[in-house]
Design a protein around this motif. Structure first.
Motif, PDB file in Angstrom:
ATOM      1  N   GLY A 118     -54.934  69.914   0.240  1.00 19.96           N
ATOM      2  CA  GLY A 118     -54.852  71.313  -0.138  1.00 19.96           C
ATOM      3  C   GLY A 118     -56.196  71.993  -0.289  1.00 19.96           C
ATOM      4  O   GLY A 118     -56.259  73.182  -0.610  1.00 19.96           O
ATOM      5  N   ASN A 119     -57.281  71.260  -0.063  1.00 16.08           N
ATOM      6  CA  ASN A 119     -58.611  71.833  -0.293  1.00 16.08           C
ATOM      7  C   ASN A 119     -58.925  72.966   0.679  1.00 16.08           C
ATOM      8  O   ASN A 119     -58.361  73.062   1.767  1.00 16.08           O
ATOM      9  N   PHE A 120     -59.849  73.816   0.260  1.00 15.74           N
ATOM     10  CA  PHE A 120     -60.437  74.810   1.160  1.00 15.74           C
ATOM     11  C   PHE A 120     -61.919  74.909   0.843  1.00 15.74           C
ATOM     12  O   PHE A 120     -62.304  75.318  -0.254  1.00 15.74           O
ATOM     13  N   HIS A 121     -62.744  74.538   1.823  1.00 13.06           N
ATOM     14  CA  HIS A 121     -64.197  74.569   1.641  1.00 13.06           C
ATOM     15  C   HIS A 121     -64.905  75.361   2.734  1.00 13.06           C
ATOM     16  O   HIS A 121     -66.137  75.324   2.820  1.00 13.06           O
ATOM     17  N   GLY A 122     -64.154  76.080   3.548  1.00 13.53           N
ATOM     18  CA  GLY A 122     -64.784  76.870   4.595  1.00 13.53           C
ATOM     19  C   GLY A 122     -64.111  76.671   5.935  1.00 13.53           C
ATOM     20  O   GLY A 122     -63.106  75.959   6.049  1.00 13.53           O
ATOM     21  N   ARG A 123     -64.711  77.296   6.963  1.00 14.73           N
ATOM     22  CA  ARG A 123     -64.084  77.304   8.286  1.00 14.73           C
ATOM     23  C   ARG A 123     -64.958  76.692   9.381  1.00 14.73           C
ATOM     24  O   ARG A 123     -64.641  76.819  10.558  1.00 14.73           O
ATOM     25  N   PRO A 155     -63.167  67.640  18.732  1.00 19.93           N
ATOM     26  CA  PRO A 155     -63.155  66.517  17.776  1.00 19.93           C
ATOM     27  C   PRO A 155     -63.842  66.881  16.457  1.00 19.93           C
ATOM     28  O   PRO A 155     -64.670  67.785  16.403  1.00 19.93           O
ATOM     29  N   PHE A 156     -63.482  66.138  15.408  1.00 18.39           N
ATOM     30  CA  PHE A 156     -63.903  66.498  14.068  1.00 18.39           C
ATOM     31  C   PHE A 156     -64.961  65.553  13.516  1.00 18.39           C
ATOM     32  O   PHE A 156     -65.160  64.445  14.009  1.00 18.39           O
ATOM     33  N   THR A 171     -67.133  71.127  10.428  1.00 22.84           N
ATOM     34  CA  THR A 171     -67.228  70.059   9.435  1.00 22.84           C
ATOM     35  C   THR A 171     -66.306  70.306   8.245  1.00 22.84           C
ATOM     36  O   THR A 171     -65.623  69.388   7.777  1.00 22.84           O
ATOM     37  N   THR A 172     -66.261  71.536   7.743  1.00 25.10           N
ATOM     38  CA  THR A 172     -65.414  71.775   6.566  1.00 25.10           C
ATOM     39  C   THR A 172     -63.927  71.692   6.906  1.00 25.10           C
ATOM     40  O   THR A 172     -63.133  71.222   6.084  1.00 25.10           O
ATOM     41  N   ALA A 186     -69.547  78.487   3.000  1.00 21.49           N
ATOM     42  CA  ALA A 186     -69.386  77.359   3.924  1.00 21.49           C
ATOM     43  C   ALA A 186     -70.731  76.695   4.210  1.00 21.49           C
ATOM     44  O   ALA A 186     -70.821  75.469   4.312  1.00 21.49           O
ATOM     45  N   GLU A 187     -71.777  77.495   4.312  1.00 20.21           N
ATOM     46  CA  GLU A 187     -73.107  76.946   4.558  1.00 20.21           C
ATOM     47  C   GLU A 187     -73.575  76.109   3.363  1.00 20.21           C
ATOM     48  O   GLU A 187     -74.214  75.070   3.533  1.00 20.21           O
TER      49      GLU A 187
END
Length: 403
Positions: free
Chosen positions: A139-144, A163-164, A147-148, A107-108
């Motif tokens: 469907g993506n997964f880039h971390g938790r 908020p995102f 921001t991701t 994620a970093e």
């Protein structure tokens, strides 16, 4: 209270419940095998989400870890250390790129890539300040991190975490026309997985990666490939994008098997032109590039190369796929993947995949459900054919039709 139950109870009492693990407690691992605290032996078919492609406790990697741990573990980047240069030289050579920025977790590394492409957009492409857009895929997964998950299409990952982070657009995965239509003058990059792992081992249509590469080049948009799960041999190539010609990205994100599961190591790999946007003081990590992680990372890369793990994954993955496709069952909707990165999707009327994973656990096989109805199979790449035969037999027994 039995030992396993006691440990699980203690963990549940003191740990936030952000995971739903299978009900067993592991205490030892070697190669493709792990053992619980009661001495029961299991074939690991998850590989810590592809972090232990080289197998558990690979002797070369553990030797590098212990030797370096007795010398020097951390300097911070305030000083040079004698391990990072050799590690990054090897990594860049294997990735056929010029420069890398080492970090710790996947994620970093994704966050680092986001910062890099935004800064490139402002300083090289000329996008107006604070207007940069990055395209992600459903469907993506880039971390938790906040921001991701801001880039995720999965509402469960986002619920009550806002908020995102702004500046992201999400388009359908596998649809080149939708991607092209979403690009604007402010688009600086696309970030994608060449096969979506957490989404259920989703393999895009043949030619999609090359088409995406052309769209990015034609529109002066950086193509960033998140190969944290798919890279370093998992899919039968060193990097998954190599299954297609003319699909080499501008930037690679790697992690997990970059350390063989022995220590958190990740990196962003790209060209000098792109990574030169980082200048002293604007980005960093206390542990990023530390000598312990660098020594482990170099050994992990050497194992992948010396033991030809990508070739093993291709050959054994094809073999496993044929065995799975030959199982006589009406429960399976689809079997897909590349190399030893395979998903078995069940028909929804059959029920959730979790009970099947629990049944396999009872037979000495550890795997995990993803997206409710998919059984993910990703054993260490050092698995042998006879163990794949046994694995396929157990899966066939579990998936056999009643009556």
């Amino acid at each position: 209270m039995p030992l396993q139950q006691e440990i699980i109870h203690k963990t549940d009492l003191h740990s936030a419940h952000n995971y739903h693990p299978l009900p067993l407690v592991l205490s030892r691992g070697k190669g493709i095998w792990v053992w619980d605290v009661d001495g029961n032996k299991y074939l690991d078919c998850l590989s810590a989400y592809s972090a232990v492609n080289q197998g558990h406790c690979h002797p070369k990697i553990i030797s590098a870890l212990t030797e370096q741990a007795g010398k020097l573990t951390l300097t911070s980047r305030a000083f040079h250390n004698d391990q990072m240069g050799d590690f990054l030289e090897k990594l860049c050579a294997m990735a056929e790129m010029e420069m890398a920025l080492p970090m710790n977790t996947g994620a970093e590394a994704v966050e680092t890539a986001i910062k890099a492409v935004r800064k490139w957009g402002y300083e090289v492409k000329g996008v107006p300040d604070n207007q940069a857009e990055i395209i992600f895929f459903e469907g993506n997964f880039h971390g938790r991190t906040v921001t991701t998950v801001s880039a995720s299409s999965e509402e469960d990952y986002k619920h009550h975490f806002g908020p995102f982070t702004p500046g992201f657009r999400i388009v359908p995965y596998g649809d080149a026309a939708a991607l092209e239509a979403a690009i604007t003058d402010n688009t600086v990059a696309i970030i994608m997985e060449p096969i979506q792992g957490e989404a259920g081992i989703n393999v895009p249509p043949e030619g999609y990666l090359a088409a995406t590469r052309k769209i990015c080049r034609d529109n002066d948009v950086l193509m960033v490939m998140d190969e944290i799960q798919t890279g370093l041999g998992r899919t039968g190539k060193l990097f998954c994008y190599q299954h297609e010609d003319h699909a080499k990205p501008d930037m690679l994100i790697v992690g997990k098997a970059l350390s063989g599961g022995a220590y958190p190591v990740s990196a962003v790999i790209s060209s000098r032109e792109i990574l030169r946007v980082f200048t002293p003081g604007i980005h960093g990590s206390t542990y990023g590039g530390n000598p312990l992680g660098a020594a482990v990372g170099l050994a992990a890369l050497e194992v992948i190369e010396e033991e030809k793990l990508a070739d093993r994954s291709r050959l054994l993955g094809d073999y496993l796929m044929r065995k799975l496709e030959a199982i006589p069952t009406n429960k399976v909707a689809d079997i897909r993947g590349k190399g030893l990165f395979i998903g078995i999707e069940l028909h929804k009327e059959v029920g959730l995949a979790r009970p099947y994973c629990e049944a396999l656990m009872d037979r000495g096989i550890l795997c995990k459900e993803t997206h409710d109805y998919v059984i993910r199979l990703a054993p260490p790449l050092v698995i042998e054919m006879e163990q794949i035969d046994w694995l396929a037999e157990q899966i066939a027994e579990v998936l056999q039709d009643e009556g």
